[in-house]
Design a protein around this motif. Structure first.
Motif, PDB file in Angstrom:
ATOM      1  N   ALA A 244     -75.945 -15.138 -52.720  1.00 12.73           N
ATOM      2  CA  ALA A 244     -76.839 -15.341 -53.866  1.00 12.73           C
ATOM      3  C   ALA A 244     -77.402 -14.008 -54.377  1.00 12.73           C
ATOM      4  CB  ALA A 244     -77.979 -16.274 -53.463  1.00 12.73           C
ATOM      5  N   ASP A 245     -77.780 -13.127 -53.440  1.00 14.48           N
ATOM      6  CA  ASP A 245     -78.422 -11.876 -53.841  1.00 14.48           C
ATOM      7  C   ASP A 245     -77.539 -10.680 -53.513  1.00 14.48           C
ATOM      8  OD1 ASP A 245     -80.862 -13.052 -54.742  1.00 14.48           O
ATOM      9  OD2 ASP A 245     -81.326 -13.437 -52.637  1.00 14.48           O
ATOM     10  N   ASP A 246     -77.752  -9.616 -54.241  1.00 10.85           N
ATOM     11  CA  ASP A 246     -77.052  -8.364 -53.961  1.00 10.85           C
ATOM     12  C   ASP A 246     -75.543  -8.572 -53.919  1.00 10.85           C
ATOM     13  OD1 ASP A 246     -79.665  -7.469 -53.661  1.00 10.85           O
ATOM     14  OD2 ASP A 246     -79.632  -7.778 -51.504  1.00 10.85           O
ATOM     15  N   LYS A 247     -75.034  -9.269 -54.910  1.00  9.25           N
ATOM     16  CA  LYS A 247     -73.600  -9.560 -54.983  1.00  9.25           C
ATOM     17  C   LYS A 247     -72.780  -8.279 -55.083  1.00  9.25           C
ATOM     18  CE  LYS A 247     -73.739 -13.973 -57.509  1.00  9.25           C
ATOM     19  NZ  LYS A 247     -72.920 -14.847 -56.657  1.00  9.25           N
ATOM     20  N   ILE A 248     -73.328  -7.290 -55.762  1.00  8.95           N
ATOM     21  CA  ILE A 248     -72.574  -6.058 -55.992  1.00  8.95           C
ATOM     22  C   ILE A 248     -73.261  -4.901 -55.283  1.00  8.95           C
ATOM     23  CG2 ILE A 248     -71.877  -4.371 -57.754  1.00  8.95           C
ATOM     24  CD1 ILE A 248     -71.475  -6.710 -59.638  1.00  8.95           C
ATOM     25  N   LYS A 249     -72.507  -4.238 -54.426  1.00  9.53           N
ATOM     26  CA  LYS A 249     -73.052  -3.085 -53.715  1.00  9.53           C
ATOM     27  C   LYS A 249     -72.190  -1.880 -54.022  1.00  9.53           C
ATOM     28  CE  LYS A 249     -75.069  -5.811 -50.036  1.00  9.53           C
ATOM     29  NZ  LYS A 249     -74.769  -6.483 -48.765  1.00  9.53           N
ATOM     30  N   ILE A 250     -72.844  -0.781 -54.375  1.00 10.10           N
ATOM     31  CA  ILE A 250     -72.119   0.445 -54.698  1.00 10.10           C
ATOM     32  C   ILE A 250     -72.438   1.474 -53.628  1.00 10.10           C
ATOM     33  CG2 ILE A 250     -71.875   2.285 -56.408  1.00 10.10           C
ATOM     34  CD1 ILE A 250     -72.965  -0.061 -58.351  1.00 10.10           C
ATOM     35  N   TYR A 251     -71.401   1.958 -52.993  1.00  5.90           N
ATOM     36  CA  TYR A 251     -71.562   2.899 -51.887  1.00  5.90           C
ATOM     37  C   TYR A 251     -71.248   4.301 -52.349  1.00  5.90           C
ATOM     38  CZ  TYR A 251     -71.732  -1.174 -48.863  1.00  5.90           C
ATOM     39  OH  TYR A 251     -72.086  -2.353 -48.273  1.00  5.90           O
ATOM     40  N   ASP A 252     -72.178   5.181 -52.102  1.00  2.60           N
ATOM     41  CA  ASP A 252     -71.955   6.596 -52.384  1.00  2.60           C
ATOM     42  C   ASP A 252     -71.210   7.193 -51.188  1.00  2.60           C
ATOM     43  OD1 ASP A 252     -71.982   9.096 -53.383  1.00  2.60           O
ATOM     44  OD2 ASP A 252     -74.106   9.479 -53.001  1.00  2.60           O
ATOM     45  N   LYS A 253     -70.000   6.666 -51.009  1.00  2.00           N
ATOM     46  CA  LYS A 253     -69.178   7.112 -49.890  1.00  2.00           C
ATOM     47  C   LYS A 253     -67.841   7.567 -50.439  1.00  2.00           C
ATOM     48  CE  LYS A 253     -70.755   4.261 -46.046  1.00  2.00           C
ATOM     49  NZ  LYS A 253     -70.341   3.208 -45.097  1.00  2.00           N
ATOM     50  N   GLY A 254     -67.232   8.470 -49.741  1.00  2.00           N
ATOM     51  CA  GLY A 254     -65.919   8.885 -50.212  1.00  2.00           C
ATOM     52  C   GLY A 254     -65.319   9.950 -49.341  1.00  2.00           C
ATOM     53  N   VAL A 255     -64.184  10.384 -49.782  1.00  7.03           N
ATOM     54  CA  VAL A 255     -63.440  11.407 -49.068  1.00  7.03           C
ATOM     55  C   VAL A 255     -63.506  12.676 -49.893  1.00  7.03           C
ATOM     56  CG1 VAL A 255     -61.159  12.066 -48.222  1.00  7.03           C
ATOM     57  CG2 VAL A 255     -61.891   9.679 -48.130  1.00  7.03           C
ATOM     58  N   GLU A 256     -63.723  13.797 -49.249  1.00  7.60           N
ATOM     59  CA  GLU A 256     -63.710  15.067 -49.959  1.00  7.60           C
ATOM     60  C   GLU A 256     -62.659  15.974 -49.346  1.00  7.60           C
ATOM     61  OE1 GLU A 256     -67.785  16.171 -49.846  1.00  7.60           O
ATOM     62  OE2 GLU A 256     -68.267  14.911 -51.580  1.00  7.60           O
ATOM     63  N   VAL A 257     -61.807  16.469 -50.196  1.00  5.88           N
ATOM     64  CA  VAL A 257     -60.718  17.316 -49.726  1.00  5.88           C
ATOM     65  C   VAL A 257     -61.030  18.751 -50.136  1.00  5.88           C
ATOM     66  CG1 VAL A 257     -58.248  17.757 -49.854  1.00  5.88           C
ATOM     67  CG2 VAL A 257     -59.104  15.418 -49.976  1.00  5.88           C
ATOM     68  N   GLN A 258     -61.116  19.623 -49.128  1.00  6.69           N
ATOM     69  CA  GLN A 258     -61.466  21.009 -49.426  1.00  6.69           C
ATOM     70  C   GLN A 258     -60.229  21.873 -49.688  1.00  6.69           C
ATOM     71  OE1 GLN A 258     -63.657  19.585 -46.904  1.00  6.69           O
ATOM     72  NE2 GLN A 258     -65.157  19.463 -48.534  1.00  6.69           N
ATOM     73  N   ASN A 259     -59.132  21.480 -49.093  1.00  5.18           N
ATOM     74  CA  ASN A 259     -58.010  22.390 -49.058  1.00  5.18           C
ATOM     75  C   ASN A 259     -56.718  21.600 -49.105  1.00  5.18           C
ATOM     76  OD1 ASN A 259     -56.063  24.206 -48.451  1.00  5.18           O
ATOM     77  ND2 ASN A 259     -57.121  25.102 -46.692  1.00  5.18           N
ATOM     78  N   ARG A 260     -55.922  21.850 -50.120  1.00  5.65           N
ATOM     79  CA  ARG A 260     -54.669  21.106 -50.226  1.00  5.65           C
ATOM     80  C   ARG A 260     -53.461  22.007 -49.943  1.00  5.65           C
ATOM     81  NH1 ARG A 260     -54.460  16.180 -52.707  1.00  5.65           N
ATOM     82  NH2 ARG A 260     -56.376  15.343 -53.575  1.00  5.65           N
TER      83      ARG A 260
END
Lengths: 351, 351, 351, 351
Positions: A244-260
């Motif tokens: 019922a509540d908080d159906k949508i959650k946005i996460y400030d999560k991710g992958v960071e690539v420093q060196n390719r």
């Protein structure tokens, strides 16, 4: 005032009647259903509505501007075709038609007559989908990596379509609305346990980019799940539609690539930040949809859930069926929704 | 008393050392790792253990009966082969080997020398898997319709294998242990976003019957999910491994078909009864596994997670890789784990 | 380098030893416990630590600067008093002492000798509590309306204290740290089912303002709950400590009053906005606490969990006991933590 | 056929009309409300129902057998009294009356006239409460140790009653129905933040045995919680009413005491077994309640939610108010629901 005639008054019909009646500029004047019992109830609560058992009494009525077709998909094409020929705008349940050829024919017919078709992909009008659309549009998620949906429950078993045609139209229409890239191919796997129709299936949708979409649909799950994960370069989103509540959650999560520079030199780190659950509007989606249809007719606009949207969903469903029949073969849908004269010629009048 | 030498003391190594030391009939006598810092810590807490940087000091030690190989998969084959040649029993991390040919060669070597190989599919020893095994064995679920697993989280990115080799070995080994039917084919779809390795993939496993298994593995999910649904003819089971209590729920829900005379006459009804969450044992899985290995060696028994189990998992992983490279092509695994003399001949000595 | 001697090596002792050893500027040199078996394990993993069965060997050791008292509460006073007399700083488990008189005496003793006392209210050093402290301090919640905590589970039954003394010290110390207003009275209700000690209790804490705090503590709950609601004028916060992610959720929800002219004219409306789950730091609380103690000793600072903090918690626990014995009587704690010379005089030397 | 007249057609009135109309043996013939707009909608959907603005047109109508009073509590007494004098059976919203004296007077009036009163404690007819009643009755939980309910949410603020009168009648009626022991005293604490009425309160209910009940009610919670824990000697039950599935969970957990010789010799162990979530019937509670009322009238039976039930709830609410005004004073309710001639004499005719 647009006068609406409704054909089909089963599970969903009462919602259609109620919401068109709540819409400024529209009112339901006639309802057709073969079930006398159902109509009796309507006679009590809405004595002003004309009732009938013969769809021609709606399709040919001179006082009707819009025909709402709320029947099983197998009846959509003939009813919609007749309605258009009688110069009615058409509101039709999802999926639009049983074949893409039927859909193309209806599109051509409507365009020639300058009539509107709206396919009832109600989800596009929910607060949740409108919010996700806005968030993606504003770049909140960054480039989309994947779209992953699980839509499983116990039943409702339909006798005339498989689980893909029953459940996946929601996902196809939502994905198409949210993802700004056209899929190029589909493959699907399924299995049947109760009758010949697939009751469990997995669909993968392929894009020109590395984007990937996947849908799990299942009529044999003990728990009801309606969860969509959308992974983006910047942020990731989880939409859980059964809470019922908080159906949508946005996460400030991710992958960071420093060196390719090289696979083994790759420096991958993980970002784990706040979670944010924006308020989701609770307005009834179907009412917004009815209003949108009235607005499109009155002001000659194109509905966001127009016939091309409906056609593309049918094309994806057809691709699923081909793939299911051919052991998961990858089925191209490159010409998705491209309409040509020759295509129309392929429509069998007998459909 | 079985004397154990451990090669590799990274993330998982300390658990191996601790649990073999807690096992009656076993003790760790030597540990090898290239990282001096890591070994220093071990020197403080376990001064009785011999430390070295050269694996041959473990592989060739006359006082060692069992070699535990806790290195990346690429090193498994050579280390295990040498250990077997030196007449050591082998405990090796999952996945067993980098190729099924390597696995077959190790199996032949071990069988000729009458040595035991155990592949560390730890999950088979968890209270959850043992309980599900028991429930299925007792017919609690009836015939299995499907096995559906979601194993997603953010990271851990590995540089040398894709997400299927990282996460799916758990699912393959568990499915193989629980489902009493051999799969015949696999198809897999994936996509890469961060480097060339797939970071998200979907695997479907096909059986001779209408049974179907599906695995969703993903390194880019903002939420950690470890959920397995097992649908049976009688009951359905949900195993949620990320919650502390009530990990396993059994639903007395299902579909009942009264009439199979025709598709349209099909009377399908839904049964919705109680849910039951049996107590799950909390004993440490790795300790049970170590005890099982000692028991197998002492009493000449075959481990439930023996080399054939490890081989089949590798075969399924190889099939996934082929399918991933060929746009989801259905890859047959009909000869799964069938070992013949000719098969051994195919093993390249240079592997 | 502060040399730490630990008295008591039961459930919590190993954590104390490990974390003081991980703290720059501290090392554990001696551990005392009556259980020989326990000490044997320590001898293997930490051979450099001196072991003994007699607390005087720690309390009187000339090479020890800090005594950590990790025993049942009944032993705290005598051990701490002796340690202080021997010019050791004292780190002591919660609750600080069995009576407030004991606490006051220890405070006086420590202050005269210029020694530090830290009471192990570990929760104050968790990422969750530090984050809530920061949010309240920045005015994110506005004025606090209420503080409502539920701390229930099955066991751990202690034989010498009731459920309030076992579980509520956490809540009292956290509430005291977060709420910038001194409580004036307490009432408590409880019930005993297994032995004479209360195994379930409800505590209400009263403030000069309309603020109210309530604690539910229960040893007989089938489920473990650790949930705190903090309602503020601007926003409201839910802290669920038994989940791994998103432990703290802040709701932009509240009541807005437009008109206070009369009760019946009151226009109350509800604001329902976004929810936000800020990232909670995962650093080990006990390690931060040990570092804080070393820092306080080296730089002559006052710990946030100093003896006055411990004293106030004990005063609240005493008030609970009086209220429990007197049918929920409201027990004043107006002089909370006010220390006077006469108060010290009340301390019985025989305590 | 019992002819029902409904007074009050606000939030709950439409449900009453709908369900009495769905009940065999009953039909709604008249509805009274002061709001013309509300009645207009009813005129459209139920043209057969007589509408009016003056309650006397319902109370005095010769063709009405049952008066359903769906107004604020302050109006209950006068309407019910008049209805009974006009020989109508009475269905009245909870709480029954504003005072216990009013309740006693209505009881006496009804008994003299041999008329039925039902107080709308709808929860008693939910599948959840009926199931718990059955489980407790069968001894599944053993002796009940405690009953602990949390009923909190944001709003709905009422202007004329405090949060206890708004939310606790549910808990009082359910507890009274489930627990086979009469409470002897109540104490309550609360606080007001928005207007003069308490918006948060804690109520403890005391029994002759060591049983204890506690209710947390709160209009200022950001999350909606409806959780009841019932701890028994044998098993423990959690009822979570805000989730769709598995609302009721029964835990085979508990404490086992081997030895009661002395506090310090007490051997307490914990039993942790399976959890079981029995299927909860989904039938609409209000419909069952209406049927029960018709059944009681037709067959001269006593409703489970009769006037004495309503009276006891009002007595507990009164005790809460007294306790709230007197700083949590323990308020005796030993004479709960004992009705005597003298008690009736105390009823002021002017009430």
């Amino acid at each position: 005032m647009l006068r609406v005639g409704v054909i089909g008054y089963g599970y969903w019909g009462p919602n259609i009647v109620r919401n068109f009646n709540l819409t400024d500029g529209a009112c339901v004047v006639a309802v057709c259903d073969k079930n006398e019992e159902t109509l009796k109830k309507l006679a009590v609560t809405n004595p002003e509505i004309r009732l009938c058992n013969d769809s021609s009494q709606v399709l040919e009525a001179v006082d009707i501007d819009v025909v709402a077709i709320v029947t099983p998909v197998s009846a959509h094409y003939k009813l919609a075709k007749t309605a258009l020929k009688n110069r009615k705008h058409v509101f039709v349940e999802k999926p639009f038609t049983a074949t893409s050829a039927q859909a193309l024919d209806l599109i051509e017919t409507a365009e020639k007559a300058n009539l509107k078709i709206m396919v009832d992909h109600t989800f596009l009008f929910t607060g949740a989908v409108r919010l996700i659309k806005k968030l993606i549009g504003e770049g909140e998620l960054g480039d989309i990596y994947y779209y992953d949906s699980i839509r499983v429950n116990l039943g409702l078993f339909q006798h005339d379509v498989n689980v893909v045609w029953d459940l996946a139209p929601h996902d196809f229409s939502i994905m198409r609305y949210l993802i700004n890239e056209r899929p190029v191919a589909i493959n699907a796997w399924g299995s049947s346990h109760i009758n010949k129709m697939e009751d469990i299936a997995y669909v993968t949708v392929h894009f020109p980019s590395s984007k990937i979409a996947h849908f799990s649909v299942n009529w044999l799950s003990p728990v009801k799940v309606r969860t969509t994960l959308i992974g983006g370069e910047k942020k990731m989103l989880v939409w859980n539609d059964v809470i019922a509540d908080d159906k949508i959650k946005i996460y400030d999560k991710g992958v960071e690539v420093q060196n390719r520079q090289g696979i083994y030199d790759l420096l991958v780190s993980y970002r784990s930040g706040d979670m944010w659950a924006p308020k989701v509007e609770q307005t009834e989606a179907l009412l917004l949809e009815c209003r949108h249809f009235v607005d499109c007719i009155e002001n000659n606009l194109t509905p966001i859930n127009n016939a091309y949207c409906g056609l593309e969903v049918v094309q994806m469903l057809e691709a699923c069926d081909i793939s299911l029949r051919n052991k998961g073969e990858l089925v191209s849908i490159e010409n998705l929704s491209l309409t040509s004269s020759s295509a129309f010629g392929a429509v069998d009048e007998e459909i």
